[in-house]
Design a protein around this motif. Structure first.
Motif, short mmCIF file in Angstrom:
data_model
loop_
_atom_site.label_atom_id
_atom_site.label_comp_id
_atom_site.label_asym_id
_atom_site.label_seq_id
_atom_site.Cartn_x
_atom_site.Cartn_y
_atom_site.Cartn_z
N CYS A 2 0.97 -1.30 0.21
CA CYS A 2 -0.06 -0.41 0.00
C CYS A 2 1.12 1.18 0.27
O CYS A 2 2.11 1.64 -0.90
CB CYS A 2 -1.00 -0.41 1.36
N SER A 3 1.05 2.55 0.94
CA SER A 3 1.89 3.28 0.91
C SER A 3 3.10 3.28 1.97
O SER A 3 3.40 3.85 1.99
CB SER A 3 0.88 4.52 1.67
N ALA A 4 3.13 1.76 2.29
CA ALA A 4 4.71 1.75 2.56
C ALA A 4 5.60 1.86 1.94
O ALA A 4 6.91 2.56 2.66
CB ALA A 4 4.98 0.37 3.11
N SER A 5 5.53 2.21 0.30
CA SER A 5 6.72 2.32 0.18
C SER A 5 7.16 4.22 0.01
O SER A 5 8.83 3.88 -0.26
CB SER A 5 6.35 2.30 -1.73
N TYR A 6 6.53 4.69 0.60
CA TYR A 6 7.19 5.98 1.46
C TYR A 6 7.91 6.09 2.53
O TYR A 6 8.53 6.25 2.42
CB TYR A 6 5.43 7.22 2.01
N ILE A 7 7.39 4.90 3.35
CA ILE A 7 8.23 4.98 4.31
C ILE A 7 9.94 4.37 3.48
O ILE A 7 10.84 4.49 4.26
CB ILE A 7 7.98 4.22 5.47
N LEU A 8 9.90 2.49 2.95
CA LEU A 8 10.76 2.67 2.28
C LEU A 8 11.47 3.62 1.59
O LEU A 8 13.16 3.32 2.19
CB LEU A 8 10.89 1.70 1.81
N HIS A 49 12.32 6.67 2.08
CA HIS A 49 12.64 7.42 3.47
C HIS A 49 13.57 7.02 3.82
O HIS A 49 14.38 7.77 4.31
CB HIS A 49 11.00 7.93 4.14
N ALA A 50 13.26 5.60 4.30
CA ALA A 50 14.51 4.90 4.65
C ALA A 50 16.11 4.95 3.67
O ALA A 50 16.73 4.62 3.83
CB ALA A 50 14.05 3.30 5.24
N GLY A 51 15.33 4.83 2.34
CA GLY A 51 16.81 5.14 1.33
C GLY A 51 16.94 3.37 1.19
O GLY A 51 17.69 3.65 -0.16
N PHE A 52 15.23 2.84 1.16
CA PHE A 52 15.92 1.02 0.73
C PHE A 52 15.83 1.30 -0.55
O PHE A 52 15.96 0.18 -1.85
CB PHE A 52 15.18 0.36 0.92
N LEU A 53 14.98 2.79 -1.63
CA LEU A 53 14.46 2.15 -3.04
C LEU A 53 15.10 2.67 -3.73
O LEU A 53 14.38 2.90 -4.98
CB LEU A 53 12.92 2.55 -2.70
N ASP A 54 16.20 3.77 -3.73
CA ASP A 54 17.28 4.48 -4.49
C ASP A 54 17.33 3.52 -5.91
O ASP A 54 17.93 2.41 -5.34
CB ASP A 54 18.39 5.12 -3.52
N GLY A 55 17.21 3.77 -6.77
CA GLY A 55 17.40 3.60 -7.85
C GLY A 55 16.52 2.27 -8.45
O GLY A 55 16.83 1.77 -9.73
N MET A 56 15.39 2.03 -7.84
CA MET A 56 14.65 1.39 -8.06
C MET A 56 13.27 1.59 -8.87
O MET A 56 13.00 2.49 -8.37
CB MET A 56 14.29 -0.14 -6.97
N TYR A 84 -0.90 8.43 -3.43
CA TYR A 84 0.77 9.27 -3.37
C TYR A 84 1.01 9.40 -4.06
O TYR A 84 2.06 10.02 -3.66
CB TYR A 84 1.13 8.54 -2.02
N HIS A 85 1.05 9.25 -5.06
CA HIS A 85 1.80 9.64 -7.23
C HIS A 85 2.44 10.47 -6.80
O HIS A 85 3.32 10.83 -6.78
CB HIS A 85 1.72 8.93 -8.07
N ASP A 86 1.55 11.33 -6.50
CA ASP A 86 1.56 12.56 -7.61
C ASP A 86 2.69 13.61 -5.85
O ASP A 86 4.04 14.47 -6.41
CB ASP A 86 0.80 14.13 -7.04
N ALA A 87 2.14 12.98 -4.75
CA ALA A 87 3.63 13.99 -3.78
C ALA A 87 4.78 12.78 -3.60
O ALA A 87 6.04 13.19 -3.33
CB ALA A 87 2.97 13.27 -2.03
N PHE A 88 4.67 11.80 -4.19
CA PHE A 88 6.44 10.69 -3.97
C PHE A 88 7.05 11.46 -5.08
O PHE A 88 8.12 11.24 -3.89
CB PHE A 88 5.24 9.27 -4.09
N VAL A 89 6.35 11.47 -6.09
CA VAL A 89 7.97 12.22 -7.22
C VAL A 89 8.08 13.44 -7.11
O VAL A 89 9.19 13.59 -7.40
CB VAL A 89 6.80 12.04 -8.82
N GLU A 96 8.95 14.05 -4.27
CA GLU A 96 9.70 14.14 -2.38
C GLU A 96 10.96 12.80 -2.97
O GLU A 96 12.17 12.67 -2.71
CB GLU A 96 9.18 13.62 -1.39
N PHE A 97 10.98 12.32 -4.12
CA PHE A 97 11.97 11.16 -4.57
C PHE A 97 11.87 10.78 -5.44
O PHE A 97 11.98 9.73 -6.34
CB PHE A 97 11.66 9.37 -3.80
N SER A 98 13.38 11.46 -6.24
CA SER A 98 13.29 11.88 -7.56
C SER A 98 14.04 10.68 -7.57
O SER A 98 14.36 9.94 -9.01
CB SER A 98 13.45 13.22 -7.64
N ASN A 99 14.49 10.04 -6.81
CA ASN A 99 15.64 8.73 -6.99
C ASN A 99 15.13 7.05 -7.17
O ASN A 99 15.95 6.70 -7.02
CB ASN A 99 17.25 8.91 -6.00
N VAL A 100 13.40 7.64 -7.38
CA VAL A 100 12.94 6.19 -7.49
C VAL A 100 11.69 6.49 -8.05
O VAL A 100 11.47 7.15 -8.59
CB VAL A 100 12.08 5.79 -5.89
#
Length: 316
Positions: free
Chosen positions: A108-114, A116-123, A131-136, A138-142
């Motif tokens: 669900c929305s847990a990708s935001y948590i991951l 934020h922790a830096g786990f999804l960088d480059g993935m 939650y897509h609009d706010a996510f993109v 904040e996390f341009s490296n995901v």
């Protein structure tokens, strides 16, 4: 002898109850129809006693984030207001588990948590569309994708709801074969199992029952040019038709005009950013193509019946 796989679910307060059920039920049914203990699972929460679902359900858990539990897979399950539950104990537990080699995933929305922790960088990652609009922002490296789930990355993710069942059926199929996955789906009366490539939200074609490629392209150009909106003439030129032809397509299939549809698209994006992010009203106005905050506020109130500031205040 078949090895029993152990799943641990970190339940973050206001987690999506439907996603939790769709995560666990396929595992339970796999045990049932196979006659073997293929899976076992447990739940953890920050207080170690209960977890609160977004529908108000209070669920008993087996322990807290502070305790290590051996697992084959660890999934973080979140839901509403995910930013409010981004706690130090949760992040510390995830980093601890990662350092011990845990196979971590997000639902669900847990990708935001991951993220934020830096786990999804480059993935590539899946996240509930809301939650897509706010996510993109904040996390341009995901690389956020519209798919129902992503299972071919080191960290696997599902967008929530029934997409969680799709992911679990995929994992059952990978480990125990197509036949068992189909039997589980049949027991769930789930006859529309989706592959990871399926998109969360219906396409423009499906939503409006249309098959006009030019209209689809026009809407795509609109969605890709929110901050600096194009004129109707520019959009028509991009798709290779006249302005009058474009207007006829919007009238026929959407009962709207290109300019009205475009404005509503920008306002919906603005609403998402107001609800999901902490950006100022002025920043959101600029991000959605309004040169004046006053003009933005007036148009927003006219469409939603509430000012941008009051819209955000309703969350508190």
């Amino acid at each position: 002898m078949t090895k029993t796989e152990t799943f641990v679910f970190y339940l973050v307060d206001e987690f999506a109850h439907i996603a939790m059920s769709c995560a666990v039920e396929p595992l339970r049914i796999a045990n049932l129809v196979s006659g073997k203990q293929l899976y076992e699972w447990s739940f953890a929460s920050e207080n170690g006693q209960t977890a609160l679902a977004s529908d108000g359900t209070v669920m008993l858990v087996h322990g807290g984030f502070d305790k290590r539990v051996r697992s084959d897979r660890l999934f973080v399950l979140a839901g509403s207001n995910v930013k409010n539950h981004l706690s130090k104990p949760l992040l510390a537990a995830l980093r601890r588990e990662r350092s011990h080699g845990a196979r971590i995933g997000g639902l669900c929305s847990a990708s935001y948590i991951l993220a934020h922790a830096g786990f999804l960088d480059g993935m590539r990652a899946a996240l509930h569309w809301f939650y897509h609009d706010a996510f993109v922002e904040e996390f341009s490296n995901v690389e956020l994708v519209p798919s129902v789930f992503v299972a071919d990355e080191k960290i696997i993710t599902a967008s929530g709801g029934t997409a969680t069942a799709d992911l679990m059926l995929h994992l059952i199929r990978e480990t125990h074969g197509e036949d068992l996955a189909n039997q589980v789906a049949d027991q769930m009366v789930y006859n529309t199992v989706r592959e990871s490539s399926a998109e969360q939200k219906m396409s423009v074609q499906s939503r409006h029952g249309m098959r006009n490629q030019r209209l689809t392209e026009a809407i795509k150009f609109m969605s890709e040019n929110i901050e600096e909106p194009l004129s109707t003439k520019e959009i028509a030129s991009e798709v290779g038709i006249s302005t009058r032809q474009l207007e006829r397509l919007f009238t026929r299939y959407l009962q709207s005009t290109p300019s009205k549809y475009y404005l509503e698209m920008r306002l919906q994006r603005a609403r998402n950013l107001l609800l999901q992010s902490e950006r100022s009203v002025t920043e959101i106005a600029v991000a959605t193509g309004f040169r004046s905050t006053t003009h933005f506020a007036r148009v927003y109130r006219g469409f939603f019946g509430v000012s941008p500031t009051a819209q955000r205040a309703r969350l508190t």
